[in-house]
Design a protein around this motif. Structure first.
Motif, PDB file in Angstrom:
ATOM      1  N   VAL A  23       0.849  -1.179   0.000  1.00  0.00           N
ATOM      2  CA  VAL A  23       0.000   0.000   0.000  1.00  0.00           C
ATOM      3  C   VAL A  23       0.893   1.240   0.000  1.00  0.00           C
ATOM      4  O   VAL A  23       1.847   1.332   0.779  1.00  0.00           O
ATOM      5  N   VAL A  24       0.603   2.180  -0.889  1.00  0.00           N
ATOM      6  CA  VAL A  24       1.378   3.414  -1.029  1.00  0.00           C
ATOM      7  C   VAL A  24       0.449   4.594  -0.775  1.00  0.00           C
ATOM      8  O   VAL A  24      -0.672   4.626  -1.283  1.00  0.00           O
ATOM      9  N   GLN A  25       0.905   5.554   0.043  1.00  0.00           N
ATOM     10  CA  GLN A  25       0.109   6.742   0.315  1.00  0.00           C
ATOM     11  C   GLN A  25       0.982   7.993   0.290  1.00  0.00           C
ATOM     12  O   GLN A  25       2.189   7.930   0.520  1.00  0.00           O
ATOM     13  N   SER A  26       0.348   9.117  -0.008  1.00  0.00           N
ATOM     14  CA  SER A  26       1.051  10.387  -0.031  1.00  0.00           C
ATOM     15  C   SER A  26       0.081  11.505   0.299  1.00  0.00           C
ATOM     16  O   SER A  26      -1.145  11.338   0.224  1.00  0.00           O
ATOM     17  N   GLY A  27       0.634  12.660   0.663  1.00  0.00           N
ATOM     18  CA  GLY A  27      -0.186  13.813   0.976  1.00  0.00           C
ATOM     19  C   GLY A  27       0.638  15.082   0.925  1.00  0.00           C
ATOM     20  O   GLY A  27       1.869  15.051   0.950  1.00  0.00           O
ATOM     21  N   SER A  28      -0.048  16.209   0.865  1.00  0.00           N
ATOM     22  CA  SER A  28       0.631  17.498   0.882  1.00  0.00           C
ATOM     23  C   SER A  28      -0.279  18.558   1.489  1.00  0.00           C
ATOM     24  O   SER A  28      -1.496  18.370   1.621  1.00  0.00           O
ATOM     25  N   TRP A  29       0.347  19.652   1.895  1.00  0.00           N
ATOM     26  CA  TRP A  29      -0.365  20.837   2.409  1.00  0.00           C
ATOM     27  C   TRP A  29       0.081  21.973   1.512  1.00  0.00           C
ATOM     28  O   TRP A  29       1.237  22.365   1.523  1.00  0.00           O
ATOM     29  N   ASP A  30      -0.839  22.466   0.675  1.00  0.00           N
ATOM     30  CA  ASP A  30      -0.484  23.356  -0.429  1.00  0.00           C
ATOM     31  C   ASP A  30      -0.901  24.797  -0.151  1.00  0.00           C
ATOM     32  O   ASP A  30      -2.069  25.076   0.125  1.00  0.00           O
ATOM     33  N   THR A  31       0.059  25.684  -0.227  1.00  0.00           N
ATOM     34  CA  THR A  31      -0.174  27.122  -0.223  1.00  0.00           C
ATOM     35  C   THR A  31       1.073  27.779  -0.799  1.00  0.00           C
ATOM     36  O   THR A  31       2.151  27.180  -0.796  1.00  0.00           O
ATOM     37  N   ASN A  32       0.956  28.969  -1.292  1.00  0.00           N
ATOM     38  CA  ASN A  32       2.137  29.654  -1.841  1.00  0.00           C
ATOM     39  C   ASN A  32       2.398  30.967  -1.112  1.00  0.00           C
ATOM     40  O   ASN A  32       2.921  31.915  -1.687  1.00  0.00           O
ATOM     41  N   THR A  33       2.056  30.995   0.191  1.00  0.00           N
ATOM     42  CA  THR A  33       2.151  32.226   0.971  1.00  0.00           C
ATOM     43  C   THR A  33       3.159  32.081   2.108  1.00  0.00           C
ATOM     44  O   THR A  33       3.136  31.084   2.825  1.00  0.00           O
ATOM     45  N   PRO A  34       4.051  33.038   2.329  1.00  0.00           N
ATOM     46  CA  PRO A  34       4.906  33.018   3.522  1.00  0.00           C
ATOM     47  C   PRO A  34       4.061  33.253   4.776  1.00  0.00           C
ATOM     48  O   PRO A  34       3.070  33.973   4.745  1.00  0.00           O
ATOM     49  N   PHE A  35       4.437  32.637   5.888  1.00  0.00           N
ATOM     50  CA  PHE A  35       3.752  32.905   7.154  1.00  0.00           C
ATOM     51  C   PHE A  35       4.749  32.746   8.294  1.00  0.00           C
ATOM     52  O   PHE A  35       5.801  32.119   8.149  1.00  0.00           O
TER      53      PHE A  35
ATOM     54  N   GLY B 273       7.391  36.522  14.490  1.00  0.00           N
ATOM     55  CA  GLY B 273       8.371  36.439  13.406  1.00  0.00           C
ATOM     56  C   GLY B 273       9.549  35.556  13.710  1.00  0.00           C
ATOM     57  O   GLY B 273      10.443  35.413  12.882  1.00  0.00           O
ATOM     58  N   ALA B 274       9.571  34.933  14.926  1.00  0.00           N
ATOM     59  CA  ALA B 274      10.692  34.066  15.282  1.00  0.00           C
ATOM     60  C   ALA B 274      10.743  32.814  14.416  1.00  0.00           C
ATOM     61  O   ALA B 274      11.804  32.256  14.170  1.00  0.00           O
ATOM     62  N   TYR B 275       9.580  32.368  13.969  1.00  0.00           N
ATOM     63  CA  TYR B 275       9.521  31.180  13.120  1.00  0.00           C
ATOM     64  C   TYR B 275       8.806  31.572  11.835  1.00  0.00           C
ATOM     65  O   TYR B 275       7.636  31.935  11.848  1.00  0.00           O
ATOM     66  N   THR B 276       9.519  31.528  10.728  1.00  0.00           N
ATOM     67  CA  THR B 276       8.965  31.950   9.448  1.00  0.00           C
ATOM     68  C   THR B 276       9.147  30.833   8.427  1.00  0.00           C
ATOM     69  O   THR B 276      10.204  30.210   8.357  1.00  0.00           O
ATOM     70  N   VAL B 277       8.100  30.595   7.657  1.00  0.00           N
ATOM     71  CA  VAL B 277       8.158  29.633   6.562  1.00  0.00           C
ATOM     72  C   VAL B 277       7.795  30.366   5.279  1.00  0.00           C
ATOM     73  O   VAL B 277       6.751  31.021   5.200  1.00  0.00           O
ATOM     74  N   ASN B 278       8.648  30.273   4.295  1.00  0.00           N
ATOM     75  CA  ASN B 278       8.397  30.910   3.007  1.00  0.00           C
ATOM     76  C   ASN B 278       8.047  29.824   1.988  1.00  0.00           C
ATOM     77  O   ASN B 278       8.919  29.106   1.497  1.00  0.00           O
ATOM     78  N   CYS B 279       6.758  29.705   1.698  1.00  0.00           N
ATOM     79  CA  CYS B 279       6.304  28.692   0.755  1.00  0.00           C
ATOM     80  C   CYS B 279       6.095  29.250  -0.637  1.00  0.00           C
ATOM     81  O   CYS B 279       5.637  28.530  -1.527  1.00  0.00           O
ATOM     82  N   ALA B 280       6.406  30.513  -0.825  1.00  0.00           N
ATOM     83  CA  ALA B 280       6.131  31.136  -2.117  1.00  0.00           C
ATOM     84  C   ALA B 280       6.962  30.511  -3.233  1.00  0.00           C
ATOM     85  O   ALA B 280       6.531  30.472  -4.386  1.00  0.00           O
ATOM     86  N   GLY B 281       8.155  30.020  -2.916  1.00  0.00           N
ATOM     87  CA  GLY B 281       9.030  29.498  -3.955  1.00  0.00           C
ATOM     88  C   GLY B 281       8.909  28.013  -4.196  1.00  0.00           C
ATOM     89  O   GLY B 281       9.639  27.472  -5.028  1.00  0.00           O
ATOM     90  N   VAL B 282       8.023  27.320  -3.463  1.00  0.00           N
ATOM     91  CA  VAL B 282       7.901  25.867  -3.609  1.00  0.00           C
ATOM     92  C   VAL B 282       6.471  25.479  -3.981  1.00  0.00           C
ATOM     93  O   VAL B 282       6.055  24.354  -3.753  1.00  0.00           O
ATOM     94  N   ALA B 283       5.722  26.417  -4.524  1.00  0.00           N
ATOM     95  CA  ALA B 283       4.323  26.163  -4.864  1.00  0.00           C
ATOM     96  C   ALA B 283       4.210  24.943  -5.789  1.00  0.00           C
ATOM     97  O   ALA B 283       5.060  24.745  -6.651  1.00  0.00           O
ATOM     98  N   PRO B 284       3.166  24.130  -5.615  1.00  0.00           N
ATOM     99  CA  PRO B 284       2.075  24.414  -4.689  1.00  0.00           C
ATOM    100  C   PRO B 284       2.251  23.849  -3.286  1.00  0.00           C
ATOM    101  O   PRO B 284       1.519  24.227  -2.383  1.00  0.00           O
ATOM    102  N   SER B 285       3.176  22.898  -3.080  1.00  0.00           N
ATOM    103  CA  SER B 285       3.232  22.194  -1.806  1.00  0.00           C
ATOM    104  C   SER B 285       4.164  22.870  -0.820  1.00  0.00           C
ATOM    105  O   SER B 285       5.346  23.075  -1.110  1.00  0.00           O
ATOM    106  N   CYS B 286       3.626  23.197   0.359  1.00  0.00           N
ATOM    107  CA  CYS B 286       4.443  23.736   1.436  1.00  0.00           C
ATOM    108  C   CYS B 286       4.944  22.611   2.342  1.00  0.00           C
ATOM    109  O   CYS B 286       6.059  22.662   2.843  1.00  0.00           O
TER     110      CYS B 286
END
Length: 271
Positions: A162-174, A179-192
């Protein structure tokens, strides 16, 4: 799948008709047999989520936790079977059978939302699951209403990849914690966040069918099996650039795989 079930029912009726009409010579069911099968499978499953670290907990607390998802799976399958039967008198049969099928059964689903501090940043959480192959080892108990027609029940051990996969997709930094913890997902769209996994899951199977012996050494069958395999999970790890904290991840847990199969098959009995 409804069409497939109708085809299986028709095949079973056609197989049974000659036996009741007395058109075939009496068959001795004792012996080793080998054959092939083809059919279809269908199932439904669900998935839930849990954070693995404080950063993922912050994301989920802010409203970014994906809602539980449910989805359906279906596809074609086919393979081979090998077994031994022992006829007991004129009416009963016991035996053991092993089979192995390749599978195209797969499915996908998704949920979506908007996490609270970033109302302009929606997210989507797709998941996929597939069954590459499965096998069973089963006992069989059969009743012979005529010498050439067998009605049987079967149950035993099952396993499958059995094979499974998943993602959480957004292209927005948050960011969190001022501001101590920042994730920039803008450059890895669609999957953060994304992840996948596979395993050979084990479980059980049960079902039944009809089998008709024709000519001297050939058997035609129609069979239903329910195959239950243990659920799996995958870790979805952040893909975007992080600042001020270690990379984050959360767990995506898939439920138990409950696969229904309907197959027709042809076997040759050795003497």
């Amino acid at each position: 799948m409804k069409k497939l079930m109708r085809y299986v029912a028709v095949a079973a009726a056609l197989a049974a008709a000659p036996a009741f009409a007395g058109e075939a010579p009496a068959h001795n069911w004792t012996g080793v047999y080998i054959g092939a099968n083809i059919g279809g499978g269908w199932a439904s499953n669900g998935v839930g989520y849990a954070p693995n670290d404080p950063q993922a907990s912050n994301l989920f607390f802010a409203g970014g936790k994906p809602p539980p998802a449910s989805f359906d799976l279906s596809g074609v399958l086919g393979g081979v079977q090998l077994g031994y039967s022992l006829q007991m008198g004129s009416a009963w049969l016991i035996g053991v059978e092993a089979d192995f099928d390749g599978s195209g059964v797969s499915g996908s689903g998704s949920t979506s939302g908007v996490f609270a501090p970033y109302y302009t940043a929606p997210f989507n959480a797709p998941v996929q699951q597939r069954i590459d192959w499965f096998g069973t080892v089963r006992a069989r108990l059969g009743f012979l209403p005529t010498s050439n027609l067998l009605a049987y029940g079967t149950a035993g051990f099952a396993y499958g990849r059995v094979v499974q996969s998943g993602s959480w997709d957004t292209n927005t930094p948050f960011s969190f914690g001022g501001g101590a913890y920042t994730v920039n997902c803008a450059g890895v769209a669609p999957s953060c966040f994304a992840g996948s996994s596979s395993s050979v899951a084990t479980g059980w199977t049960a079902g039944g069918g009809l089998e008709y012996a024709f000519l001297r050494d050939w058997r035609l069958r129609a069979e239903y099996l329910h195959v239950s395999l243990a659920g799996g999970s995958t870790t979805e790890t952040v893909l975007g650039d992080t600042a001020g904290a270690l990379p984050s991840s959360f767990n995506t847990a898939f439920g138990r795989v409950s696969l229904n199969t309907a197959r027709i098959g042809l076997s040759y009995q050795f003497r």
